[in-house]
Design a protein around this motif. Structure first.
Motif, short mmCIF file in Angstrom:
data_model
loop_
_atom_site.label_atom_id
_atom_site.label_comp_id
_atom_site.label_asym_id
_atom_site.label_seq_id
_atom_site.Cartn_x
_atom_site.Cartn_y
_atom_site.Cartn_z
N UNK A 1 0.99 -1.20 0.02
CA UNK A 1 0.10 -0.11 -0.28
C UNK A 1 0.80 1.14 0.04
N UNK A 2 0.64 2.32 -0.90
CA UNK A 2 1.25 3.47 -0.63
C UNK A 2 0.39 4.82 -0.67
N UNK A 3 1.00 5.80 -0.58
CA UNK A 3 0.15 6.97 -0.36
C UNK A 3 -0.48 7.60 -1.88
N UNK A 9 9.07 15.44 1.16
CA UNK A 9 9.18 15.04 2.82
C UNK A 9 10.33 16.09 3.32
N UNK A 12 13.97 14.22 8.82
CA UNK A 12 13.49 14.12 10.31
C UNK A 12 14.73 13.57 11.01
N UNK A 51 14.98 5.09 8.75
CA UNK A 51 13.52 4.66 8.27
C UNK A 51 13.14 3.38 8.85
N UNK A 53 14.02 2.69 12.40
CA UNK A 53 14.19 2.63 13.69
C UNK A 53 13.09 3.64 14.27
N UNK A 54 12.91 3.38 15.63
CA UNK A 54 12.02 4.31 16.63
C UNK A 54 12.80 5.36 16.89
N UNK A 55 11.95 6.63 16.84
CA UNK A 55 12.55 7.90 17.19
C UNK A 55 13.38 7.88 18.37
N UNK B 10 11.00 9.47 6.41
CA UNK B 10 9.65 9.13 6.76
C UNK B 10 8.78 10.22 6.23
N UNK B 11 7.14 9.93 5.89
CA UNK B 11 6.30 11.06 5.78
C UNK B 11 6.29 11.60 7.11
N UNK B 36 -8.33 4.86 1.44
CA UNK B 36 -7.83 3.85 2.39
C UNK B 36 -6.56 4.46 2.63
N UNK B 37 -5.92 3.75 3.87
CA UNK B 37 -6.43 2.87 4.44
C UNK B 37 -7.53 3.10 5.54
N UNK B 81 5.74 8.25 16.34
CA UNK B 81 6.46 7.72 15.12
C UNK B 81 6.68 6.17 15.09
N UNK B 82 5.84 5.61 15.85
CA UNK B 82 6.28 4.12 16.02
C UNK B 82 6.28 3.45 14.33
N UNK B 83 7.40 2.62 14.12
CA UNK B 83 7.82 2.21 12.72
C UNK B 83 6.39 1.67 12.05
N UNK B 86 1.64 3.07 10.57
CA UNK B 86 0.92 3.39 9.35
C UNK B 86 1.25 2.25 8.39
N UNK B 87 0.14 1.48 7.74
CA UNK B 87 0.43 0.55 6.64
C UNK B 87 0.97 0.88 5.29
N UNK B 88 1.00 2.30 5.25
CA UNK B 88 1.57 2.74 3.81
C UNK B 88 2.99 3.05 3.66
N UNK B 90 6.58 4.43 6.46
CA UNK B 90 7.02 5.23 7.69
C UNK B 90 6.40 6.39 7.97
N UNK B 91 5.34 6.60 8.86
CA UNK B 91 4.67 8.08 9.06
C UNK B 91 5.02 8.55 10.28
N UNK B 92 5.40 9.72 10.65
CA UNK B 92 5.58 9.97 12.00
C UNK B 92 4.67 11.46 11.91
#
Lengths: 229, 229
Positions: A1-3, A9, A12, A51, A53-55, B10-11, B36-37, B81-83, B86-88, B90-92
């Motif tokens: 799935x993508x945007x 962007x 970060x 991309x 790793x957790x923040x 990330x987005x 979606x999603x 920002x959990x990895x 978001x299913x699309x 990496x989204x922070x």
């Protein structure tokens, strides 16, 4: 799935404000930048979030890579994203802060850091980017935090005097406190256990030692308290 | 100038937790996702931060675009920002929150929102992504905030009774308060000016009206207070 739409962007990053305390006062851990922009200028340790790793892990990793400091409790401070904060382009940074005992951490520089050192919080050199602003926000957060959460458990020896505890609060609050008022209020919190021991090896009259009531301390950290000092 | 290394980015998005209060209690503004999603599921209003806009402006813009709600005071809550949030990819997200009076805001859906509505905070539908977690963090922040900052200035009529003010605190704290204890403590804050007026148009005995001492209120917002209620 993508945007559905792809937006350009921002980059970060993370930045860490590590406060260190010792008898001398409040210090902040800085690195001397090795690469442009601001090469040769001091700055907060930090860097890009990977991309995968957790923040918070990024904050921990950059801090360890650049300064050698690790095993500390980081709290998220605020996310700074002013459009013009970085000359390289749009960079949004998630800032973290920590309060540690200076003696617990050995500092050495590496990777993007030419040098790493502790600086007195009131005598910082000119900083890169908007790091001076990030430091000010962190200092205000620290001062506010001690009013609703106890401090000292990881910062003092296991047994300590009320004067040592008062000194810690004075360092964090950056102002002198009235001794009698402090004692009355801190004892009213029922955080401390009075020991049947006194300081040793001091020239003045040896003061009584205390320790924290750990269960009560942890409970007050969880639920908060009101410490008007 | 550009970056020495280019990292995949990330987005970056924003999400808003808008709390609304009225006599009935605490509500939260949600939108029904149109794409979606999670199409058809309720979620917090939010969206991508544009490369040339401030983060808070993005929050304000998305809120107005998706719900019609504007002219409110937003505070940054936390950056999530959990990895895998978001299913699309990496989204922070930088989350913001606000507390408004329901009657001040008309809600209508548009753009990515199929619908927009207020939901009782204790009866939210299943939410998209990690929005349920974001809501819980916002609720905890709101409950904590009233202990160190006064509320009510934008939420009550200019003249109000102590019962109305107490009801506001009960709604935000999500628990009943003892009337005598509340009155004693709020009056001790010296926040209120007692007016020489009483309620009108009520069946019970008309209560005295109060207003906020605006200068004192603003000062306590700036410097904080300790309201142990």
């Amino acid at each position: 799935m993508s945007f559905t739409y792809e937006y350009p962007r921002p980059a970060l990053t993370v930045d860490c404000v590590v406060f260190g305390v010792d008898e001398g006062g409040l210090k902040i851990l800085l690195i001397e930048r090795d690469i442009e922009p601001f090469a040769g200028r001091w700055a907060l340790p930090g860097g890009h979030v990977h991309i995968d790793e957790e923040i918070e892990d990024a904050a921990r990793r950059e801090l360890e890579e650049e300064t050698g400091v690790d095993k500390l409790f980081l709290e998220q401070l605020y996310t700074f994203g002013a459009v013009d904060r970085d000359p390289r382009g749009r960079v949004v940074t998630v800032a973290y802060y920590a309060l540690v005992r200076l003696a617990d951490h050995r500092v050495r520089a590496a990777t993007d850091a030419r040098d790493a050192a502790w600086f007195a919080a009131d005598a910082l050199p000119p900083l890169a980017f908007d790091h001076a602003k990030i430091v000010e926000v962190a200092r205000a957060r620290l001062r506010g935090k001690v009013r609703y959460e106890p401090i000292g458990f990881e910062l003092l020896p296991r047994k300590f005097t009320l004067s040592q505890l008062q000194r810690l609060y004075e360092i964090v609050l950056e102002r002198p406190l009235d001794k009698r008022n402090f004692r009355k209020k801190i004892l009213a919190m029922e955080l401390l256990v009075e020991l049947d021991e006194h300081e040793t090896g001091v020239a003045h009259r040896a003061a009584r030692l205390y320790r924290f009531d750990e269960r009560r301390y942890r409970r007050l950290v969880r639920q908060g308290f009101n410490f008007e000092i």
